[in-house]
Scaffold this motif. Structure first.
Motif: not given
Lengths: 545, 511
Positions: A76-82, A84, A89, B493, B497, B500
């Motif tokens: 559903w949601i893909t984020l880049d959290l550095g 981590f 999700i 998203q 992003n 970030k």
């Protein structure tokens, strides 16, 4: 298929949005059609469901979706959290024995709820939109397997419920609505913190990334050492367990977090009481079984006794309070507290019998309580009062009503041959088997006695004997010597009418049928319950830690 | 002491300025827009507020193009290190242009402002000047420039606050704002001067370098940091520098209130982040230094106090604008949580939260204006029964308020989720702050829900049940803001992003 059953009501809600507010009948019918379609889907899901597959947790090294069925899983949601790594999700739905029973119950209660909403005249459009939103949120909670998704559905329930009580409720509705909202939010904001903590502690073995998947979280091998809720972080795991437990216990509601429930019930309109008692309370215990216990099994092992004690308090305290009530609806509300105590007791036993009884009790309590609240609604519609002492002798004038009430009341007190008996029996068998919960079970048995007391006493006061001098109905004797009664301004049929029977008779049939032959429901959940017990067992835990 | 530069030096200065100007296009463009607006106002002779608004919106939209063109340019400092062009600044440029556009949209529907007999020319010009000032606040890398940018914003804001000249409340608010503003500017300047005294530099990276090499007197440093925090805190509206905000928010024309509560607050945060991240770096001597702990503690206390004070005091407010003023104090506290973690996730979270705050707070104020136009009041009691009479506005306001509480499926929830994730990613270190944040957001539910409570649960004494028409334009804007708040609550998203990406410039300075 699961998406459809979850979002059907919202689609109906969107359709209603474009229907003009004056077309009340169309609005009701659209909602009913959606609910019926949901029911058909639930039956299809039930037929398709393979009860030999356990669910609960993924097998080590096996598929990440485990033995869940009817899986729908898309990112559903893909984020880049550095540092981590990517946060994913998932839109992750699936059913196992725990959820399928609740899906069936929710679909059933939703239909009943829509039917009993028929007489609502105030702002019909808004009412049904909110009702459908609530229905989606409930169903979503039961099939979501991603914690984030679960949380979204969980919180989505609050606002419609707030308005449904607050706008269509009784005189003191503002207070009841905000109390409900604040109590549940108080529980769920802590859940948010635990959810985030879990996210940072669990790694999906396949991708190597942190995950919100409840299936992955249920496997203790996926917790990373040194993280806040990972192995070795005993203290925080205990706190997280307690916090989650309180969050779910508020919904159950467990003593001492129960005070919102009588207020909410007394103010809520009948259909909302039905939904509230029939489905919403189960979300609390479902959450415990799906999230709270399997994610922190060692804390559960340590806390079994405490949970059992709270269960016993619920049973006895709820029964005592019910005994003291003058208002019939309040009595039923407290009886809910008492009966949810059996669920807690069964969970506390931690063995297959207890857990099985608990889950089966959740289903049965859903159907029985729905019936109780519908019946309370019937008399309230006619007399505009629920004071137990203001009737008397109703059995002779409303025989059908009295008959149905008797079935429901006896089901509630756990008469053998009705479904409530079987689940309570299993709960006690489970609780007696464990030395740790045995004394609690012995005390809790008293609850059955008090339960019988308030139920029979109210039955006697309202239906047997003669008309009370200050009764809320008028008694007339016609020229033939027949007695007739009528309520002050009630124009409809005196005894149960067709719509009321349509709601009550199926429920009564289910209660009787499942009391005689419980396998259609119980057969669904045994495999999953066994698996859950295995996950919670001390042996399994020590292997990981 | 001061020598006239030689001709060659002047030549080189001019060429440096020319070179820098290439990086300064959006600001130059908007300054031109500022002047165009004044001229247009003179030409069209006062009967023109709608036309002026259109020109302003068109102009602001145009600036997006120039900001977009800046995106591929390399990060650089120019104008002798006074000013920087980087992703962080660009994020805020977009942000401030968006808040400027929303400010114009809210102004267009506000009755009291549009009835103003002296016209709206200066108002829109000041609005644009404020956008420029806020952009400069976010991009300045020099204490002098920071101060100038902040004054540009403040001066425009004072004038806008007092724009309803006939209205006593408005003038009173402007005066209060001015007095508080002057004091805090003075404190900020004093703090800057202490740092300048220690290092002899005004450029923040050079300050950081000199502090690291030569060390400093901790006592002076703490004093300087305190004074600077006071200056920034005033812009951010954080406790204990919040005293101006309830009165100013209540007295100012509502569009200005919204603009102040989102725009200039965000500018304060942008400047705080840049200054503290860069000038007072995280690790001066390896390990956690004495100083570093100290200013973080100050921010932690401010954050906790803001969350508690803002949320608790809001409970007793009877005026919706005041209620939102206190809630905006509380939101300053939540935003600070992201900065306190001193890492990239926290910075990212702050940016996301700001974006969410832009949508939901503007949305809430927009509906408040719509309602005030019809009922002439911002009192809670006058909201009774409005839910039925204004279906769209009521539903939208409920969504914005739910988002302000931080419940899913709204954008505000994502903001809170990111902030708390940033806190918890540090393990149990900031748990106490997370708990305060969580508990105060439960409190906030109570007072935010007072508005839907009055709108839906209570009937108005006036039995008029007719639907109030709000106009097509207002409906579209309300619906757009509501849908955006919900949409980004489910599909966040891209924004997360981008946040970030924008926060990455501090990568080396943060851990």
């Amino acid at each position: 298929m699961l998406s459809l059953i979850v979002f059907l009501p919202i689609i109906a809600g969107l359709v209603i949005l474009v229907v003009p507010a004056s077309q009340k009948q169309i609005i009701r019918i659209v909602s009913l059609v959606a609910a019926l379609a949901q029911g058909v889907l639930a039956v299809l899901i039930w037929r398709q469901y393979d009860p030999t597959m356990a669910g609960i947790v993924a097998a080590p090294g096996g598929s990440p979706v485990g033995s869940f069925q009817l899986i729908e899983r898309i990112p559903w949601i893909t984020l880049d959290l550095g540092s981590f790594g990517p946060l994913t999700i998932e839109y992750f739905l699936g059913v196992d024995g725990l959820s399928i029973t609740m899906v069936l119950l929710t679909a059933l209660i939703s239909i009943i709820g829509i039917l009993s909403s028929w007489p609502i005249q105030k702002q019909v459009k808004g009412y049904f939109i909110l009702f459908n939103l609530l229905s989606t949120a409930m169903m979503g909670c039961f099939v979501a397997l991603d914690f984030f998704l679960f949380y979204v559905f969980w919180e989505l329930m609050l606002l419609p419920m707030y308005f449904l009580i607050g706008i269509w409720g009784g005189p003191n509705r503002e207070y009841a609505a905000i109390k409900f909202f604040l109590y549940t939010l108080f529980g769920s904001v802590f859940m948010l913190l635990v959810m985030i903590g879990l996210y940072f502690s669990v790694v999906d073995p396949l991708t190597g990334h942190h995950t919100f998947s409840l299936v992955a979280m249920a496997d203790q091998a996926n917790y990373v050492k040194g993280t806040i809720l990972g192995p070795g972080s005993e203290q925080w795991r205990y706190i997280a367990f307690a916090v989650l437990f309180v969050g779910f216990a508020i919904k159950v509601p467990m003593f001492p977090f129960h005070t919102w429930l009588p207020d909410a019930h007394v103010e809520a309109p009948t259909p909302i009481s039905v939904i509230l008692a029939g489905v919403l309370l189960k979300l609390g215990t479902y959450g415990m079984m799906r999230i709270n216990f399997p994610l922190f099994p060692e804390v559960f092992q340590a806390g079994m006794y405490v949970i059992g004690v709270f269960g016993a308090i619920n049973i006895i305290y709820g029964a005592f309070c019910a005994l003291a009530q003058q208002d019939l609806k309040k009595m039923v509300a407290y009886s809910s507290i008492s009966h949810m105590g059996y669920v807690l007791l069964g969970l506390a036993a931690g063995n297959s019998e207890g857990m099985l009884g608990a889950l089966y009790q959740m289903f049965n309590h859903g159907t029985i309580t729905a019936m109780l609240f519908l019946l309370v609604g019937v008399i309230y519609d006619r007399a505009h009062s629920r004071q137990i002492d203001k009737f008397g002798g109703l059995a002779s004038y409303m025989p059908v009503y009295a008959g149905v009430v008797t079935i429901a009341w006896f089901a509630s007190l756990g008469l053998p041959g009705l479904s409530g008996f079987i689940s309570e029996a299993f709960v006690f068998v489970g609780a007696f088997r464990e030395p740790i919960t045995r004394p609690i079970a012995m005390v809790s048995v008293l609850g059955i006695v008090f339960g019988a007391a308030y139920l029979l006493w109210s039955l006697q006061r309202m239906f047997l004997g003669k008309r009370k001098p200050d009764a809320l109905y008028e008694l007339e004797v016609d020229s033939h010597g027949h007695e007739h009664i009528h309520f002050h301004d009630w124009k409809g049929k005196l005894d149960l009418d067709a719509r009321e029977l349509t709601m009550l008779v199926p429920l009564a049939i289910i209660i009787i049928a499942l009391g005689i032959y419980p396998m259609p429901v119980m057969g669904l959940l045994t495999t999953s319950i066994n698996k859950l017990v295995q996950v919670l067992a001390p042996v399994a835990i020590s292997a990981v830690h | 002491m001061f020598e006239m530069p030689s001709g060659a030096e002047i030549q080189s200065i001019i060429s440096i300025l020319k070179g820098g100007a290439a990086y300064f296009v959006p600001e130059i463009y908007l300054s031109a827009l500022f002047m165009v607006l004044i001229v247009v106002d003179l030409i069209t002779w006062r009967k023109n507020s709608r036309f002026l608004a259109t020109v302003t919106i068109a102009g602001l939209l145009g600036s997006l193009y120039f900001i977009y063109k800046q995106q591929p340019l390399p990060d650089s400092e120019f104008f002798f290190g006074m000013y920087a062009l980087d992703r962080f600044g660009i994020f805020f440029k977009y942000f401030f242009v968006a808040s400027g556009i929303l400010a114009v949209l809210t102004t267009m529907i506000d009755k009291p402002l549009n009835k103003q007999e002296s016209g709206m020319g200066e108002y829109y010009a000041l609005l644009v000047a404020m956008v420029v000032g806020m952009m400069m606040m976010a991009s300045s890398t020099d204490m002098l420039m920071m101060f100038l940018a902040m004054e540009l914003v403040s001066l425009s804001a004072y004038a806008m606050t007092g724009y309803l000249k006939r209205e006593i409340r408005s003038s009173e608010a402007a005066l209060k704002y001015l007095v508080y503003g002057a004091v805090s500017s003075g404190m900020l300047l004093y703090g800057f001067s202490l740092i300048y005294g220690m290092t002899g530099q005004t450029n923040i990276s050079k300050i950081a370098m000199l502090l690291a090499v030569h060390g400093y007197n901790p006592l002076v440093m703490i004093l300087a940091v305190l004074l600077i925090v006071a200056g920034f805190g005033y812009k951010m509206g954080a406790v204990p520098f919040h005293f101006w905000s309830p009165d100013v928010y209540e007295g100012a024309p509502t569009p200005v209130t919204a603009y102040l509560s989102v725009g200039s607050k965000a500018a304060g945060f942008a400047m705080l982040m840049r200054f503290f991240y860069v000038a007072v770096p995280h690790e001066l001597t390896g390990g956690i230094s004495f100083l570093q702990v100290d200013w973080l503690w100050i921010l932690m206390l401010i954050s906790a106090a803001s969350m508690i004070y803002g949320n608790v005091v809001a409970i007793w407010q009877k005026n919706v604008k005041r209620l939102l003023a206190y809630s905006s104090i509380a939101h300053a506290g939540y935003l600070l949580l992201g900065i306190i973690t001193m890492d990239q996730l926290g910075t990212q979270a702050t940016l996301v939260y700001l974006a969410a705050y832009l949508l939901m707070n503007y949305g809430a104020f927009y509906v408040v204006i719509i309602i005030a136009n019809r009922t002439g009041s911002e009192n809670l009691e006058d909201y009774r029964g409005l839910g039925k009479r204004m279906p769209l506005a009521g539903a939208a306001l409920t969504v914005f308020l739910i988002s302000l509480v931080g419940l899913p499926p709204t954008f505000g929830f994502i903001g809170k989720l990111m902030i708390f994730s940033a806190l918890l990613s540090k393990g149990s270190l900031f748990m106490w702050l997370a708990l305060i944040g969580i508990l105060t957001s439960v409190i906030s539910l109570y007072y935010y829900m007072l508005i839907p409570l009055n709108m839906y649960l209570r009937e108005s004494e006036n039995p008029d049940d007719s639907v109030i028409e709000t106009g097509m334009g207002a409906k579209i804007v309300t619906a757009a803001l509501m849908i955006a708040t919900l949409y980004f609550g489910l599909f966040f998203q891209p924004i997360v992003n981008y946040a970030k990406y924008s926060s990455a410039i501090f990568g080396a300075l943060l851990n």
